[in-house]
Design a protein around this motif. Structure first.
Motif, PDB file in Angstrom:
ATOM      1  N   VAL A   5      -1.271 -24.360   2.065  1.00 23.54           N
ATOM      2  CA  VAL A   5      -1.003 -25.719   1.680  1.00 23.54           C
ATOM      3  C   VAL A   5      -0.012 -26.276   2.447  1.00 23.54           C
ATOM      4  O   VAL A   5       1.332 -25.736   2.167  1.00 23.54           O
ATOM      5  CB  VAL A   5      -0.913 -25.498   0.064  1.00 23.54           C
ATOM      6  CG1 VAL A   5      -0.714 -26.778  -0.408  1.00 23.54           C
ATOM      7  CG2 VAL A   5      -2.151 -24.877  -0.489  1.00 23.54           C
ATOM      8  N   GLU A   6      -0.177 -27.301   3.086  1.00 20.85           N
ATOM      9  CA  GLU A   6       0.991 -28.218   3.512  1.00 20.85           C
ATOM     10  C   GLU A   6       1.576 -28.929   2.640  1.00 20.85           C
ATOM     11  O   GLU A   6       0.606 -29.937   2.073  1.00 20.85           O
ATOM     12  CB  GLU A   6       0.572 -28.666   4.924  1.00 20.85           C
ATOM     13  CG  GLU A   6       1.687 -29.322   5.462  1.00 20.85           C
ATOM     14  CD  GLU A   6       1.093 -30.227   6.775  1.00 20.85           C
ATOM     15  OE1 GLU A   6       1.094 -29.429   7.807  1.00 20.85           O
ATOM     16  OE2 GLU A   6       0.573 -31.341   6.584  1.00 20.85           O
ATOM     17  N   VAL A   7       2.829 -29.132   2.194  1.00 21.38           N
ATOM     18  CA  VAL A   7       3.453 -30.177   1.320  1.00 21.38           C
ATOM     19  C   VAL A   7       4.196 -30.891   2.273  1.00 21.38           C
ATOM     20  O   VAL A   7       5.228 -30.482   2.628  1.00 21.38           O
ATOM     21  CB  VAL A   7       4.201 -29.024   0.320  1.00 21.38           C
ATOM     22  CG1 VAL A   7       4.787 -29.920  -0.751  1.00 21.38           C
ATOM     23  CG2 VAL A   7       3.473 -28.149  -0.281  1.00 21.38           C
ATOM     24  N   ARG A   8       4.190 -32.334   1.489  1.00 20.65           N
ATOM     25  CA  ARG A   8       4.936 -33.249   2.502  1.00 20.65           C
ATOM     26  C   ARG A   8       5.586 -34.228   1.266  1.00 20.65           C
ATOM     27  O   ARG A   8       4.761 -34.645   0.353  1.00 20.65           O
ATOM     28  CB  ARG A   8       4.044 -34.024   3.240  1.00 20.65           C
ATOM     29  CG  ARG A   8       3.336 -33.283   4.539  1.00 20.65           C
ATOM     30  CD  ARG A   8       2.761 -34.388   5.592  1.00 20.65           C
ATOM     31  NE  ARG A   8       2.716 -33.725   6.633  1.00 20.65           N
ATOM     32  CZ  ARG A   8       3.285 -33.806   7.631  1.00 20.65           C
ATOM     33  NH1 ARG A   8       4.702 -34.642   7.537  1.00 20.65           N
ATOM     34  NH2 ARG A   8       3.138 -32.909   9.010  1.00 20.65           N
ATOM     35  N   GLY A   9       6.604 -34.739   1.434  1.00 22.28           N
ATOM     36  CA  GLY A   9       7.496 -35.713   0.576  1.00 22.28           C
ATOM     37  C   GLY A   9       7.660 -36.648   1.030  1.00 22.28           C
ATOM     38  O   GLY A   9       8.470 -36.803   2.218  1.00 22.28           O
ATOM     39  N   ASP A  10       7.176 -37.982   0.919  1.00 24.53           N
ATOM     40  CA  ASP A  10       7.228 -39.236   1.542  1.00 24.53           C
ATOM     41  C   ASP A  10       6.926 -39.144   3.011  1.00 24.53           C
ATOM     42  O   ASP A  10       7.556 -39.604   4.005  1.00 24.53           O
ATOM     43  CB  ASP A  10       8.654 -39.776   1.273  1.00 24.53           C
ATOM     44  CG  ASP A  10       8.750 -40.190  -0.075  1.00 24.53           C
ATOM     45  OD1 ASP A  10       7.750 -40.749  -0.790  1.00 24.53           O
ATOM     46  OD2 ASP A  10       9.897 -40.180  -0.557  1.00 24.53           O
ATOM     47  N   GLY A  11       5.911 -38.394   3.337  1.00 26.87           N
ATOM     48  CA  GLY A  11       5.112 -38.182   4.476  1.00 26.87           C
ATOM     49  C   GLY A  11       6.210 -37.171   5.673  1.00 26.87           C
ATOM     50  O   GLY A  11       5.783 -36.849   6.604  1.00 26.87           O
ATOM     51  N   LYS A  12       6.992 -36.502   5.174  1.00 24.07           N
ATOM     52  CA  LYS A  12       7.954 -35.416   5.661  1.00 24.07           C
ATOM     53  C   LYS A  12       7.788 -34.048   5.629  1.00 24.07           C
ATOM     54  O   LYS A  12       7.555 -33.911   3.954  1.00 24.07           O
ATOM     55  CB  LYS A  12       9.275 -35.848   5.615  1.00 24.07           C
ATOM     56  CG  LYS A  12       9.789 -37.062   6.282  1.00 24.07           C
ATOM     57  CD  LYS A  12      11.449 -37.353   6.166  1.00 24.07           C
ATOM     58  CE  LYS A  12      11.550 -38.779   6.595  1.00 24.07           C
ATOM     59  NZ  LYS A  12      12.443 -39.298   5.865  1.00 24.07           N
ATOM     60  N   LEU A  13       7.539 -33.313   6.281  1.00 22.98           N
ATOM     61  CA  LEU A  13       7.095 -31.884   5.813  1.00 22.98           C
ATOM     62  C   LEU A  13       8.076 -31.095   5.202  1.00 22.98           C
ATOM     63  O   LEU A  13       9.224 -31.269   5.553  1.00 22.98           O
ATOM     64  CB  LEU A  13       6.851 -31.080   7.293  1.00 22.98           C
ATOM     65  CG  LEU A  13       6.420 -29.636   7.087  1.00 22.98           C
ATOM     66  CD1 LEU A  13       4.987 -29.802   6.242  1.00 22.98           C
ATOM     67  CD2 LEU A  13       6.243 -28.843   8.364  1.00 22.98           C
ATOM     68  N   VAL A  14       7.728 -30.620   3.957  1.00 21.54           N
ATOM     69  CA  VAL A  14       8.526 -29.872   2.920  1.00 21.54           C
ATOM     70  C   VAL A  14       8.433 -28.536   3.205  1.00 21.54           C
ATOM     71  O   VAL A  14       9.493 -27.665   3.205  1.00 21.54           O
ATOM     72  CB  VAL A  14       8.409 -30.556   1.652  1.00 21.54           C
ATOM     73  CG1 VAL A  14       9.154 -29.526   0.515  1.00 21.54           C
ATOM     74  CG2 VAL A  14       8.794 -31.967   1.401  1.00 21.54           C
ATOM     75  N   GLY A  15       7.444 -28.199   3.494  1.00 21.97           N
ATOM     76  CA  GLY A  15       6.720 -26.727   3.576  1.00 21.97           C
ATOM     77  C   GLY A  15       5.387 -26.274   3.632  1.00 21.97           C
ATOM     78  O   GLY A  15       4.604 -27.122   3.465  1.00 21.97           O
ATOM     79  N   THR A  16       5.181 -25.251   4.138  1.00 28.73           N
ATOM     80  CA  THR A  16       3.710 -24.728   3.879  1.00 28.73           C
ATOM     81  C   THR A  16       3.580 -23.638   3.142  1.00 28.73           C
ATOM     82  O   THR A  16       4.455 -22.479   3.286  1.00 28.73           O
ATOM     83  CB  THR A  16       3.246 -24.386   5.324  1.00 28.73           C
ATOM     84  OG1 THR A  16       3.312 -25.648   6.309  1.00 28.73           O
ATOM     85  CG2 THR A  16       1.959 -23.906   5.329  1.00 28.73           C
ATOM     86  N   ILE A  17       2.605 -23.353   2.330  1.00 35.09           N
ATOM     87  CA  ILE A  17       2.698 -22.204   1.656  1.00 35.09           C
ATOM     88  C   ILE A  17       1.310 -21.563   1.749  1.00 35.09           C
ATOM     89  O   ILE A  17       0.266 -22.056   1.771  1.00 35.09           O
ATOM     90  CB  ILE A  17       2.670 -22.722  -0.133  1.00 35.09           C
ATOM     91  CG1 ILE A  17       3.880 -23.404  -0.486  1.00 35.09           C
ATOM     92  CG2 ILE A  17       2.383 -21.461  -0.848  1.00 35.09           C
ATOM     93  CD1 ILE A  17       3.788 -24.201  -1.336  1.00 35.09           C
ATOM     94  N   ALA A  18       1.438 -20.193   2.003  1.00 31.04           N
ATOM     95  CA  ALA A  18       0.501 -19.350   2.329  1.00 31.04           C
ATOM     96  C   ALA A  18      -0.301 -18.664   1.004  1.00 31.04           C
ATOM     97  O   ALA A  18       0.490 -17.923   0.510  1.00 31.04           O
ATOM     98  CB  ALA A  18       0.518 -18.309   3.504  1.00 31.04           C
TER      99      ALA A  18
END
Length: 147
Positions: free
Chosen positions: A85-98
């Protein structure tokens, strides 16, 4: 007299348009808007969740500097591979969770950069690496804790 009324009418339309745009720039109801997230459900132990589709969007206060995002992938990838799951805040990458264990909730703690916007809310986007047909189910998302 007709020209004067036309000028007044045009000025009124411009004023209403500007007021509408100012209101829609940062509407107070945006915090309740979601996309790509199904209705809330509750699993047998009483945990509230909603399913994502391939992409999900929700809003949190822009003053938040940390977010705890509960996720669970009930349907692992082929041969037990992780669902990312790729998480973005206002379009910027926050993190990727496996997500590897279908029986486990992962409570991902994500740091958020301070918002440079004057808006009250920031958009959070989730991108799920795999969905399950025919209902396009992605992952289970619990109640987000934005601090």
């Amino acid at each position: 007299m007709t020209r004067r009324w036309l000028v007044v009418l045009v000025a009124l339309v411009l004023l209403l348009s500007a007021a509408s745009l100012a209101y829609l720039y940062d509407p107070p109801w945006i915090v309740d808007v979601t996309s790509g997230l199904r209705a809330w459900e509750e699993d047998p132990p009483g945990t509230r969740f909603r399913w994502t589709t391939g992409r999900g969007t929700f809003f949190i206060p822009s003053s938040s500097t940390e977010m705890i995002l509960p996720l669970r992938a009930v349907f692992p990838g082929p041969n037990g591979t992780a669902v990312n799951v790729e998480v973005r805040g206002d379009g910027k990458l926050v993190g990727t969770i496996a997500l590897t264990n279908p029986d486990e909730w992962v409570r991902a703690r994500l740091s958020l950069r301070p918002s440079t916007s004057r808006r009250r809310y920031r958009r959070i986007d989730l991108g799920v690496s795999r969905v399950v047909p025919p209902f396009t189910l992605g992952v289970m998302t619990g109640v987000v804790d934005a601090r």
